[in-house]
Design a protein around this motif. Structure first.
Motif, PDB file in Angstrom:
ATOM      1  N   PHE A 101       0.875  -1.170  -0.113  1.00  9.73           N
ATOM      2  CA  PHE A 101      -0.014  -0.021   0.119  1.00  9.73           C
ATOM      3  C   PHE A 101       0.860   1.172  -0.068  1.00  9.73           C
ATOM      4  O   PHE A 101       0.544   2.230  -0.536  1.00  9.73           O
ATOM      5  N   THR A 102       1.871   1.310   0.625  1.00 13.01           N
ATOM      6  CA  THR A 102       2.724   2.331   0.851  1.00 13.01           C
ATOM      7  C   THR A 102       3.583   2.590  -0.432  1.00 13.01           C
ATOM      8  O   THR A 102       3.607   3.862  -1.159  1.00 13.01           O
ATOM      9  N   VAL A 104       2.351   1.720  -3.562  1.00  9.40           N
ATOM     10  CA  VAL A 104       1.476   2.254  -4.493  1.00  9.40           C
ATOM     11  C   VAL A 104       0.982   3.819  -4.149  1.00  9.40           C
ATOM     12  O   VAL A 104       1.039   4.574  -5.183  1.00  9.40           O
ATOM     13  N   VAL A 105       1.042   4.305  -2.831  1.00 13.13           N
ATOM     14  CA  VAL A 105       0.763   5.633  -2.581  1.00 13.13           C
ATOM     15  C   VAL A 105       1.978   6.477  -2.999  1.00 13.13           C
ATOM     16  O   VAL A 105       1.707   7.527  -3.676  1.00 13.13           O
ATOM     17  N   GLN A 106       3.140   5.952  -2.815  1.00 10.66           N
ATOM     18  CA  GLN A 106       4.270   6.810  -3.395  1.00 10.66           C
ATOM     19  C   GLN A 106       4.172   6.829  -4.875  1.00 10.66           C
ATOM     20  O   GLN A 106       4.555   7.972  -5.391  1.00 10.66           O
ATOM     21  N   ARG A 108       1.867   6.963  -6.994  1.00 10.00           N
ATOM     22  CA  ARG A 108       0.832   7.729  -7.495  1.00 10.00           C
ATOM     23  C   ARG A 108       1.089   9.217  -7.077  1.00 10.00           C
ATOM     24  O   ARG A 108       0.644  10.339  -7.816  1.00 10.00           O
ATOM     25  N   THR A 109       1.886   9.381  -5.996  1.00  2.00           N
ATOM     26  CA  THR A 109       2.341  10.743  -5.474  1.00  2.00           C
ATOM     27  C   THR A 109       3.421  11.307  -6.630  1.00  2.00           C
ATOM     28  O   THR A 109       3.403  12.434  -6.787  1.00  2.00           O
ATOM     29  N   THR A 110       4.323  10.298  -6.792  1.00  2.00           N
ATOM     30  CA  THR A 110       5.378  10.828  -7.504  1.00  2.00           C
ATOM     31  C   THR A 110       5.349  10.648  -9.193  1.00  2.00           C
ATOM     32  O   THR A 110       6.304  10.802  -9.807  1.00  2.00           O
ATOM     33  N   SER A 111       4.162  10.201  -9.422  1.00  2.00           N
ATOM     34  CA  SER A 111       3.736  10.228 -10.937  1.00  2.00           C
ATOM     35  C   SER A 111       4.047  11.392 -11.811  1.00  2.00           C
ATOM     36  O   SER A 111       3.641  12.550 -11.260  1.00  2.00           O
TER      37      SER A 111
END
Length: 313
Positions: A101-102, A104-106, A108-111
């Motif tokens: 989960f961590t 995936v969030v990272q 999406r944030t740095t995309s």
């Protein structure tokens, strides 16, 4: 030992012999000094055998199978081991889920921007090149401004440089405002009417194309009347008998625009498909563009009379 004695114990071995309890009056202790303590003779106290006691040996089943007790104990141990492994597995699975989960969030944030991701490599190289050239120009401008600043701050040389800079800017503004004459390389653009009339819109289109191509000074002249300087506020109207009205001045055809600027760039701008030359020829007229090594723009534009604003030093 006889068979009767072995069968009487039930295990095949004789029962241990307990010490004899001394006999005496009820409720009174044994008067003998060597008599044992009454607590030791309690039926609840454990009785230690006088000698080593041999434990019965259970041969168990002869076919090599574990006994029920051993099987039960093994099953219990195995059950406990499986419980511990299951708890560790649950903990590991929870940690892995949290880690996923961590990540995936990272991501999406740095995309990055999806449009940039879909850009071709050639376009990215071109964009990078444009940014590099822009950076170079900005650095050159910064260096020039810093040099001017140093000159302006350096005493007598600074005052001289400031005067020269102010004069240069005043000349540039005078040429743009049409209050000063100018000379330089450029073009002459002649409009000859044919079967159709040269309208004010055609001339205005030509002026706008020339401005977009870097024209610095322009004037228009006709067969009759004085030339008119073309500045930002110049307007064009259709006059009588195919003439033009330029800033209140009447001009008769044919018309010629004299312009100062880069000849090649301005000629290309006039001859683009669907441009000024094509539109005039489509209306029945003709346009003649000639390069000039030196042209003179001598017509002046009357400066505006200011009513409220005053220059300050």
């Amino acid at each position: 030992m006889s068979e009767d004695e072995r069968s009487g114990t039930g295990t095949g071995w004789p029962e241990p012999v307990e010490p004899a309890r001394p006999e005496g009056p009820a409720g009174e202790p044994d008067p003998r000094p060597e008599a044992p303590d009454a607590d030791e003779l309690s039926p609840l106290a454990p009785v230690e055998p006088a000698g080593p006691v041999e434990r019965p040996v259970d041969d168990g089943p002869s076919d090599g199978q574990p006994t029920e007790a051993a099987a039960a104990g093994g099953a219990g141990a195995a059950g406990g081991g499986r419980g511990r492994v299951s708890g560790a597995s649950v903990m590991i699975a929870a940690l892995l889920a949290l880690l996923g989960f961590t990540l995936v969030v990272q991501l999406r944030t740095t995309s990055t921007d999806p449009a940039a991701g879909a850009t071709r490599q050639e376009d990215l190289v071109r964009i990078l090149s444009d940014l590099g050239q822009r950076e170079t120009r900005l650095r050159q401008d910064i260096a020039a401004l810093e040099d001017s600043q140093r000159q302006l701050r350096s005493g007598e040389q600074g005052r001289k440089a400031a005067l020269e800079e102010a004069t240069r800017r005043a000349d540039e503004l005078g040429i743009l405002a049409g209050t000063l004459p100018a000379t330089g390389p450029g073009l002459t653009v002649s409009f000859e009417p044919g079967t159709g009339q040269i309208t004010a819109n055609r001339v205005l289109d030509a002026v706008q194309e020339l401005r977009g191509a870097g024209a610095e000074a322009m004037q228009i002249s006709g067969a009759g009347g004085t030339p008119a300087r073309i500045v930002a506020s110049t307007y064009f109207l259709d006059g009588e008998n195919g003439g033009l009205v330029v800033d209140g001045r009447r001009l008769s055809g044919p018309f010629t625009i004299t312009v100062i600027g880069d000849p090649a760039t301005m000629r290309t701008a006039l001859n683009i498909p669907g441009g000024v030359v094509a539109s005039v020829q489509g209306g029945g007229g003709n346009v003649i563009v000639e390069d000039r090594g030196t042209v003179e723009v001598s017509a002046l534009h009357d400066p505006l009379k200011l009513e409220h604003a005053r220059p300050v030093s």
